[in-house]
Design an enzyme around this catalytic site. Sequence first.
Site, PDB file in Angstrom:
ATOM      1  N   LYS A 241      55.025 -16.233  33.967  1.00 31.43           N
ATOM      2  CA  LYS A 241      54.036 -16.931  34.420  1.00 31.43           C
ATOM      3  C   LYS A 241      52.983 -16.572  35.523  1.00 31.43           C
ATOM      4  CE  LYS A 241      56.704 -20.943  32.964  1.00 31.43           C
ATOM      5  NZ  LYS A 241      58.203 -21.834  33.237  1.00 31.43           N
TER       6      LYS A 241
ATOM      7  N   GLN B 296      61.354 -24.443  38.079  1.00 30.47           N
ATOM      8  CA  GLN B 296      61.769 -23.654  36.727  1.00 30.47           C
ATOM      9  C   GLN B 296      63.143 -24.289  36.663  1.00 30.47           C
ATOM     10  OE1 GLN B 296      60.335 -21.462  34.881  1.00 30.47           O
ATOM     11  NE2 GLN B 296      62.154 -21.745  33.502  1.00 30.47           N
TER      12      GLN B 296
ATOM     13  N   ASP C 192      53.781 -29.429  34.248  1.00 38.08           N
ATOM     14  CA  ASP C 192      54.919 -29.591  33.183  1.00 38.08           C
ATOM     15  C   ASP C 192      55.119 -30.800  32.421  1.00 38.08           C
ATOM     16  OD1 ASP C 192      56.354 -27.105  32.783  1.00 38.08           O
ATOM     17  OD2 ASP C 192      57.643 -27.568  34.120  1.00 38.08           O
TER      18      ASP C 192
END
Length: 283
Positions: free
Chosen positions: A52, A96, A119
């Site tokens: 990322k 994460q 997200d």
Amino acid sequence: MAAIIDGKAISEKLRKTIAADAAALAQRDAVPGLAVVLVGDDPASRTYVSMKEKACQKAGIYSQERQLPEDTSEAELLALIDRLNRDERIDGILVQLPLPKQIDTARVIESIDPRKDVDGFHPYNFGRLAAGNPLFQPCTPYGIMKLLDETGVDLTGKEVVVVGRSNIVGKPVALMCLARHATVTICHSRTRDLPRRVVQGDVVIAAVGKAQMIKGEWIKEGAVVIDVGINRIEGNKLVGDVDFAAACRRASAITPVPGGVGPMTITMLLANTVESSKRRLQG
Ligand code: NDP
């Protein structure tokens, strides 16, 4: 033989547009910024985080990696998110997953400002998606929709069969297909006679996590197959949830694993971050 839906090529094309958008924002002093929070040192999570980071750099997105030790308390993580929520340089916050056991994942997700929830996992964003008015769309399902768009698939009136009902893939992608006027069937581990359901699908989206469990003969002639699964089999080989070789003989188009859905997830994360920055600029 099915046409291969090349997620890598589609992803590269989209990343060029994203980089151009990021450069335009930078010219207006609004460099898009993403914070990626990693708790502990799970090797797979570490790999995702570094992918990322690299993708951000390439796209001209400012990125902040926040790495916390495995024994971080929930309060410490919530305090960091609170700081990131208020940080002007940050348009997107990604925590994460999975998180260590002492931390309540739902509480952490709910602590992220929904306007920075790139997200798309916050209940506010999930609710907006369900209501047909999304702010952020979760990255993997969003990527799947882009693949379908790039392949020229019009979902109106089509039978879509989604196998898997997780909050991060199955459920949201089903909602997105519904919003595109498909007739959607969601299957899961308790579904009876799965082959009979799958064979109805003009589009089949497999998000199960079981190597090659969707057999070629379950696929309707001419169907479009999107394989989300990432499974390792003997010899460390990566395969999807669909028996690819057999499905290729019946499908009109299919995503490979790797190189299908996989590259799209990070691309849509970048897209959501840029979108968030644009919204901030517009006030
Ligand atoms: P989950 O484990 O959260 O969900 C799996 C789903 O599959 C569940 O709904 C489960 O049903 C269902 N399922 C399990 N066994 C069967 C069965 N025998 N028949 C029918 N349905 C079944 O997985 P995720 O949604 O997180 O991920 C799915 C796959 O996609 C994984 O391989 C994952 O690695 C991959 N993935 C890939 C991404 C990418 O970027 N390409 C991103 C995210 C995931 P039930 O609810 O009843 O338990």
